[in-house]
Write an enzyme that holds these catalytic residues in place. Sequence first.
Site, PDB file in Angstrom:
ATOM      1  N   CYS A  50       3.906   1.263   1.521  1.00  0.00           N
ATOM      2  CA  CYS A  50       5.182   0.661   1.901  1.00  0.00           C
ATOM      3  C   CYS A  50       6.320   1.146   1.019  1.00  0.00           C
ATOM      4  O   CYS A  50       7.497   1.104   1.421  1.00  0.00           O
ATOM      5  CB  CYS A  50       5.083  -0.864   1.851  1.00  0.00           C
ATOM      6  N   ASN A  51       6.009   1.614  -0.187  1.00  0.00           N
ATOM      7  CA  ASN A  51       7.064   2.020  -1.117  1.00  0.00           C
ATOM      8  C   ASN A  51       7.193   3.528  -1.305  1.00  0.00           C
ATOM      9  O   ASN A  51       8.131   3.973  -1.963  1.00  0.00           O
ATOM     10  CB  ASN A  51       6.835   1.378  -2.491  1.00  0.00           C
ATOM     11  N   ARG A  52       6.261   4.318  -0.741  1.00  0.00           N
ATOM     12  CA  ARG A  52       6.365   5.764  -0.927  1.00  0.00           C
ATOM     13  C   ARG A  52       5.563   6.507   0.137  1.00  0.00           C
ATOM     14  O   ARG A  52       4.558   5.999   0.644  1.00  0.00           O
ATOM     15  CB  ARG A  52       5.891   6.181  -2.311  1.00  0.00           C
ATOM     16  N   HIS A 102       3.580  13.614 -12.580  1.00  0.00           N
ATOM     17  CA  HIS A 102       4.064  12.628 -11.603  1.00  0.00           C
ATOM     18  C   HIS A 102       2.893  11.970 -10.883  1.00  0.00           C
ATOM     19  O   HIS A 102       2.870  10.738 -10.707  1.00  0.00           O
ATOM     20  CB  HIS A 102       4.979  13.322 -10.594  1.00  0.00           C
ATOM     21  N   GLU A 117       1.410  -2.127 -11.430  1.00  0.00           N
ATOM     22  CA  GLU A 117       0.600  -2.777 -10.384  1.00  0.00           C
ATOM     23  C   GLU A 117      -0.627  -1.916 -10.078  1.00  0.00           C
ATOM     24  O   GLU A 117      -0.566  -0.690 -10.060  1.00  0.00           O
ATOM     25  CB  GLU A 117       1.444  -3.022  -9.125  1.00  0.00           C
ATOM     26  N   PRO A 118      -1.780  -2.559  -9.843  1.00  0.00           N
ATOM     27  CA  PRO A 118      -3.045  -1.820  -9.736  1.00  0.00           C
ATOM     28  C   PRO A 118      -3.372  -1.309  -8.335  1.00  0.00           C
ATOM     29  O   PRO A 118      -4.227  -0.444  -8.189  1.00  0.00           O
ATOM     30  CB  PRO A 118      -4.080  -2.856 -10.181  1.00  0.00           C
ATOM     31  N   GLN A 119      -2.706  -1.827  -7.285  1.00  0.00           N
ATOM     32  CA  GLN A 119      -3.102  -1.478  -5.924  1.00  0.00           C
ATOM     33  C   GLN A 119      -2.953   0.012  -5.632  1.00  0.00           C
ATOM     34  O   GLN A 119      -3.727   0.594  -4.879  1.00  0.00           O
ATOM     35  CB  GLN A 119      -2.278  -2.280  -4.907  1.00  0.00           C
ATOM     36  N   GLN A 123      -5.156   2.903  -3.403  1.00  0.00           N
ATOM     37  CA  GLN A 123      -4.523   3.578  -2.269  1.00  0.00           C
ATOM     38  C   GLN A 123      -4.594   5.098  -2.421  1.00  0.00           C
ATOM     39  O   GLN A 123      -4.826   5.822  -1.455  1.00  0.00           O
ATOM     40  CB  GLN A 123      -3.072   3.113  -2.139  1.00  0.00           C
ATOM     41  N   ALA A 193       3.754 -22.909   3.821  1.00  0.00           N
ATOM     42  CA  ALA A 193       2.820 -21.969   4.447  1.00  0.00           C
ATOM     43  C   ALA A 193       3.446 -20.583   4.591  1.00  0.00           C
ATOM     44  O   ALA A 193       3.082 -19.817   5.479  1.00  0.00           O
ATOM     45  CB  ALA A 193       2.378 -22.494   5.816  1.00  0.00           C
ATOM     46  N   THR A 196       4.827 -16.656  -0.044  1.00  0.00           N
ATOM     47  CA  THR A 196       4.536 -16.962  -1.447  1.00  0.00           C
ATOM     48  C   THR A 196       3.298 -17.839  -1.578  1.00  0.00           C
ATOM     49  O   THR A 196       2.432 -17.597  -2.438  1.00  0.00           O
ATOM     50  CB  THR A 196       5.742 -17.656  -2.105  1.00  0.00           C
TER      51      THR A 196
END
Length: 452
Positions: A50-52, A102, A117-119, A123, A193, A196
Site C-alpha cells: 500500500c505504501n510502495r 536501499h 514496522e516488521p510487515q 512482504q 467496531a 482502531t
Amino acid sequence: MNLIALGISHHSAAVEVRERVAFAPEQVGEALSDACHSTGVEEAVILSTCNRTELYAIVPDGCEPGSKAGELIDWMASYHHLSARELRECAYHHEGAQALRHLVQVASGLDSMVLGEPQIFGQLKSAYVVATEAGTVGSELIRLFPRVFAIAKRVRTDTAIGENPVSVAYAAVDLAGHIFTDLSRCNALLVGAGETVELVARHLIGAGVSQIVIANRTLGRARELAQKFGAEAVMLAEIPAQLEDADIVITSTASQLPILGKGAVEQALKVRKHRPFLMIDIAVPRDIEAQVGELQDVYLYTVDDLREIVDQNLRNRSSEASKADLIIDEGVRLYMEEVRSLAAVDTVREYRAMAERLRDREMQRGQRAIARGDDPAQVLAQLSHAITNKLIHAPTTGLKQASVEGRQDLIRSARKLLGLEEHTPRLAQDDAERADLELPLSPLDTTRHTLQ
C-alpha cells in the site's frame, strides 16, 4: 554489480498515484515476465504494497543502469496505462551498492511510513518467492536476496528498532501488558467496531487475551467484527453489565457524548469487590468521563497519554536507526567485496588452467627423457627450470614493458599480486631477471653469488 532499484513510495508519491501503480497479487507473475521481455533486464523482483511499488532488476553487462531504470519506469507507466511523464516526476532509482543499501533499508523497515514496522520483511520475502516461481530470479538475485534478508534479520536482532510500539492500538495493548502480569487471564471489553478497535482486538489476541466482548451501537457490525476473533457481540446498553467481568476496557467510537460515566463504573467496582480496571479511551471526543479517573482501582488513560508513549517510542526507534545504519553499511560493504572478488574468479581459473597445461607438457617431456634412460636427477632439474621459466615469462615481460613506459603503479600492483616483499634486495632481482632470460651468470656474478 548490475543491480538497480526503482519505483515510488509514500516518500515520493501521493496515495492517488500509488494506488494506480500497485500490482494486484495475481498480476505480478505475468508483469515480471513482461518487464524482462520488454526492457531486456535479466532478472527482476516486484514489491507492491500500500505504501510502495518497487522493482529490483539485474541489468545486462554493457547497459547503462540509469537508462535501463528509465525504461523500466516507462514500462511501469505503460503497464498501468499512466502518463510516463507523470510517473517519472515521482519515481526514483538507485544503482549498484546504493540500490543494495536501499533494498536492505526497505527489508529492515527503515524506509517504512512507520519506522521499523516488521510487515515489510514478510512482504519482500513473498515478492522474492513469486519472482522465483515466475522464473525471473537468476544467479545474481539468488545470491543477493538471502544476504538482504540476513542483514535485515541482524538489524532486528542487534537493535531495538522494532521493539517499541508506534501505533495507538498497539500501545494500548502494550500498556495492558505492563499493568497485568498475565493477559491470558484477563477479560477485555472493546467499545466500538471501527478500524482502531479491530486492530486492538488483533493485538489483544496476539498478546494472549482469549475472552473479548465487542459493544457497538449497531449489533450487526459488532457481530461482523466479533466473528473474526471468536468474540461476543453486545449492544452499548449492555456495557454496565459487561463491566462486572471486564478487566480491560478500551473504547473508540464516534460518539459526541461520553458512553461510560462515573456512576456505572462505581457500581461495577462494588460488584467486583474493587478488582482493578484498566480503561483506555482512544476516542476524540472522549468516550469515558474524566471523573472516572478519580476512582480508586481504576487506571484511566486517554489518547493523549498513548500519544506520549508513541512519540517517545518513535524517538527511541529513531535513535536505534543510527545503529541499524551501521549494520547495513557493514553488510553492504562485505557483500560488495564478495561481488568484486568474484570478478577475478574467471581470471584465476584461466591462469591455473594455463599453468596446469604447462606442467603437464613438461611432465610428459620429463617422462619421455627418463624412458630414454636420461639421468633422473638431471631430468628433474631441467623440468623445474623449464616450468619456472615458462610460468614467469609473461609476468616478467609485462613488468619490463611497464618499466619502459614508466608505469610504476603497475609495478607496485604486480609486486602485491606476486607476493613480493616491499624491499627485495636488488641483487636478488637482478639474478631473477637473468634466470628468466636464461642468461648464464658472468664469472664476477658467480663469485658474488657464491660469497653471499
